[in-house]
Scaffold this motif. Structure first.
Motif, PDB file in Angstrom:
ATOM      1  N   ILE A 175       7.668 -10.699  -5.210  1.00  0.00           N
ATOM      2  CA  ILE A 175       6.490 -11.549  -5.046  1.00  0.00           C
ATOM      3  C   ILE A 175       5.306 -10.663  -4.680  1.00  0.00           C
ATOM      4  N   MET A 176       4.254 -10.709  -5.502  1.00  0.00           N
ATOM      5  CA  MET A 176       3.016  -9.998  -5.166  1.00  0.00           C
ATOM      6  C   MET A 176       2.152 -10.942  -4.353  1.00  0.00           C
ATOM      7  N   MET A 177       1.709 -10.485  -3.186  1.00  0.00           N
ATOM      8  CA  MET A 177       0.984 -11.371  -2.274  1.00  0.00           C
ATOM      9  C   MET A 177      -0.348 -10.774  -1.844  1.00  0.00           C
ATOM     10  N   ASP A 178      -1.408 -11.537  -2.025  1.00  0.00           N
ATOM     11  CA  ASP A 178      -2.697 -11.155  -1.467  1.00  0.00           C
ATOM     12  C   ASP A 178      -2.722 -11.648  -0.018  1.00  0.00           C
ATOM     13  N   LEU A 179      -3.612 -11.130   0.798  1.00  0.00           N
ATOM     14  CA  LEU A 179      -3.666 -11.561   2.197  1.00  0.00           C
ATOM     15  C   LEU A 179      -4.740 -12.604   2.454  1.00  0.00           C
ATOM     16  N   VAL A 180      -5.869 -12.484   1.766  1.00  0.00           N
ATOM     17  CA  VAL A 180      -6.959 -13.435   1.981  1.00  0.00           C
ATOM     18  C   VAL A 180      -6.979 -14.449   0.840  1.00  0.00           C
ATOM     19  N   MET A 181      -6.528 -15.672   1.154  1.00  0.00           N
ATOM     20  CA  MET A 181      -6.482 -16.745   0.147  1.00  0.00           C
ATOM     21  C   MET A 181      -6.870 -18.061   0.801  1.00  0.00           C
ATOM     22  N   ASP A 182      -7.221 -19.022  -0.019  1.00  0.00           N
ATOM     23  CA  ASP A 182      -7.565 -20.349   0.475  1.00  0.00           C
ATOM     24  C   ASP A 182      -6.301 -21.110   0.882  1.00  0.00           C
ATOM     25  N   VAL A 183      -6.502 -22.187   1.617  1.00  0.00           N
ATOM     26  CA  VAL A 183      -5.456 -23.125   2.042  1.00  0.00           C
ATOM     27  C   VAL A 183      -4.489 -22.483   3.035  1.00  0.00           C
ATOM     28  N   MET A 184      -3.839 -21.409   2.612  1.00  0.00           N
ATOM     29  CA  MET A 184      -2.912 -20.673   3.481  1.00  0.00           C
ATOM     30  C   MET A 184      -3.051 -19.196   3.158  1.00  0.00           C
ATOM     31  N   ASP A 185      -3.247 -18.363   4.185  1.00  0.00           N
ATOM     32  CA  ASP A 185      -3.425 -16.940   3.895  1.00  0.00           C
ATOM     33  C   ASP A 185      -2.085 -16.268   3.582  1.00  0.00           C
ATOM     34  N   GLY A 186      -2.169 -15.015   3.160  1.00  0.00           N
ATOM     35  CA  GLY A 186      -0.973 -14.313   2.715  1.00  0.00           C
ATOM     36  C   GLY A 186       0.030 -14.033   3.822  1.00  0.00           C
ATOM     37  N   ILE A 187      -0.462 -13.846   5.050  1.00  0.00           N
ATOM     38  CA  ILE A 187       0.447 -13.572   6.160  1.00  0.00           C
ATOM     39  C   ILE A 187       1.293 -14.812   6.461  1.00  0.00           C
ATOM     40  N   GLU A 188       0.643 -15.961   6.555  1.00  0.00           N
ATOM     41  CA  GLU A 188       1.380 -17.197   6.821  1.00  0.00           C
ATOM     42  C   GLU A 188       2.331 -17.526   5.673  1.00  0.00           C
ATOM     43  N   SER A 189       1.858 -17.320   4.455  1.00  0.00           N
ATOM     44  CA  SER A 189       2.701 -17.582   3.292  1.00  0.00           C
ATOM     45  C   SER A 189       3.928 -16.672   3.298  1.00  0.00           C
ATOM     46  N   THR A 190       3.716 -15.386   3.646  1.00  0.00           N
ATOM     47  CA  THR A 190       4.831 -14.435   3.740  1.00  0.00           C
ATOM     48  C   THR A 190       5.822 -14.882   4.811  1.00  0.00           C
ATOM     49  N   GLN A 191       5.310 -15.289   5.964  1.00  0.00           N
ATOM     50  CA  GLN A 191       6.181 -15.753   7.056  1.00  0.00           C
ATOM     51  C   GLN A 191       7.027 -16.942   6.620  1.00  0.00           C
ATOM     52  N   LYS A 192       6.387 -17.897   5.958  1.00  0.00           N
ATOM     53  CA  LYS A 192       7.099 -19.110   5.542  1.00  0.00           C
ATOM     54  C   LYS A 192       8.126 -18.813   4.453  1.00  0.00           C
ATOM     55  N   ILE A 193       7.768 -17.921   3.530  1.00  0.00           N
ATOM     56  CA  ILE A 193       8.716 -17.558   2.469  1.00  0.00           C
ATOM     57  C   ILE A 193       9.931 -16.868   3.069  1.00  0.00           C
ATOM     58  N   MET A 194       9.706 -15.902   3.968  1.00  0.00           N
ATOM     59  CA  MET A 194      10.810 -15.160   4.563  1.00  0.00           C
ATOM     60  C   MET A 194      11.691 -16.053   5.427  1.00  0.00           C
ATOM     61  N   ALA A 195      11.082 -17.042   6.073  1.00  0.00           N
ATOM     62  CA  ALA A 195      11.850 -17.970   6.901  1.00  0.00           C
ATOM     63  C   ALA A 195      12.755 -18.847   6.034  1.00  0.00           C
ATOM     64  N   ALA A 196      12.240 -19.249   4.882  1.00  0.00           N
ATOM     65  CA  ALA A 196      13.018 -20.116   3.990  1.00  0.00           C
ATOM     66  C   ALA A 196      13.935 -19.340   3.058  1.00  0.00           C
ATOM     67  N   TRP A 197      13.571 -18.080   2.783  1.00  0.00           N
ATOM     68  CA  TRP A 197      14.321 -17.262   1.818  1.00  0.00           C
ATOM     69  C   TRP A 197      14.294 -15.804   2.289  1.00  0.00           C
ATOM     70  N   PRO A 198      15.155 -15.451   3.227  1.00  0.00           N
ATOM     71  CA  PRO A 198      15.147 -14.112   3.840  1.00  0.00           C
ATOM     72  C   PRO A 198      15.356 -12.964   2.861  1.00  0.00           C
ATOM     73  N   GLU A 199      15.941 -13.245   1.697  1.00  0.00           N
ATOM     74  CA  GLU A 199      16.204 -12.181   0.718  1.00  0.00           C
ATOM     75  C   GLU A 199      14.980 -11.839  -0.133  1.00  0.00           C
ATOM     76  N   ALA A 200      13.902 -12.589   0.030  1.00  0.00           N
ATOM     77  CA  ALA A 200      12.707 -12.372  -0.793  1.00  0.00           C
ATOM     78  C   ALA A 200      12.156 -10.964  -0.592  1.00  0.00           C
ATOM     79  N   ARG A 201      11.636 -10.388  -1.668  1.00  0.00           N
ATOM     80  CA  ARG A 201      11.008  -9.064  -1.611  1.00  0.00           C
ATOM     81  C   ARG A 201       9.527  -9.236  -1.911  1.00  0.00           C
ATOM     82  N   ILE A 202       8.723  -9.017  -0.886  1.00  0.00           N
ATOM     83  CA  ILE A 202       7.292  -9.283  -1.002  1.00  0.00           C
ATOM     84  C   ILE A 202       6.490  -7.990  -0.978  1.00  0.00           C
ATOM     85  N   LEU A 203       5.617  -7.861  -1.958  1.00  0.00           N
ATOM     86  CA  LEU A 203       4.732  -6.714  -2.092  1.00  0.00           C
ATOM     87  C   LEU A 203       3.312  -7.178  -1.808  1.00  0.00           C
TER      88      LEU A 203
END
Length: 199
Positions: free
Chosen positions: A40-68
């Motif tokens: 998953i390619m992730m920007d940090l500054v985004m609308d609605v939900m920023d990249g840090i929060e999105s990364t946290q939520k993805i990792m919490a729901a799917w710990p095996e995710a690989r985020i760049l």
């Protein structure tokens, strides 16, 4: 425009397939769990939900995710939270398209690709962290036993002084070594002296 440009470049790579795009962090989170991409390619500054929060939520729901993380920011309040949230790699948008593609390949293999400045920041932070006060986990009795160990007393002498059985002393010593993360009584004694527990 960056997303479109990078996606166009990646789409023509023989070993990379762009399976989805998202214009904000919430959609990114939803699509990540729906599509389960290899990276998953992730920007940090985004609308609605920023990249840090999105990364946290993805990792919490799917710990095996690989985020760049691919961002313009290298400041501490962006770098540390992103890495601590679980991002595998962190590069800048100033990277070439070829460098981003290589970072995707490496991240897919489980490797961490970090911008040199990010690596320096993380190393500095690790070296600046204070040594944890492991002795705070010791019980009052274990602290008493540790003080006597530091004074060079044997298990039997400790048992006699504290009016407890030899077996109980051995249990305390074992717990002390485990909690202080040391291998033997000598290291425990050195630890006690270093942290002024024996005073």
């Amino acid at each position: 425009m960056v997303r479109i440009g990078v996606a166009s470049y990646l789409a023509v790579q023989d070993d990379i397939e762009v399976v989805g795009e998202a214009e904000n962090g919430q959609i990114g989170f939803d699509k990540a769990l729906e599509l389960r991409p290899d990276v998953i390619m992730m920007d940090l500054v985004m609308d609605v939900m920023d990249g840090i929060e999105s990364t946290q939520k993805i990792m919490a729901a799917w710990p095996e995710a690989r985020i760049l993380i691919v961002t313009s920011f290298i400041d501490d309040e962006k770098v540390y939270p992103a890495i601590e949230a679980g991002a595998k790699s962190y590069i800048l948008k100033t990277s070439t398209a070829a460098e981003i593609a290589d970072a995707i390949r490496a991240t897919n293999k489980g490797e961490s690709v970090l911008e040199p400045e990010v690596t320096t920041k993380m190393m500095h932070r690790l070296t600046q962290r204070p040594e944890p006060n492991l002795y705070e986990d010791l019980t009052k009795r274990e602290t008493e036993v540790l003080k006597l160990i530091a004074q060079g007393k044997s298990n039997q002498e400790i048992a006699d002084e504290l009016f407890i059985t030899l077996k109980t002393v051995k249990t305390h010593v074992s717990n002390i070594l485990s909690k202080l993360q040391v291998d033997d009584r000598t290291q425990a004694a050195i630890y006690a002296l270093k942290h002024k527990i024996a005073d």
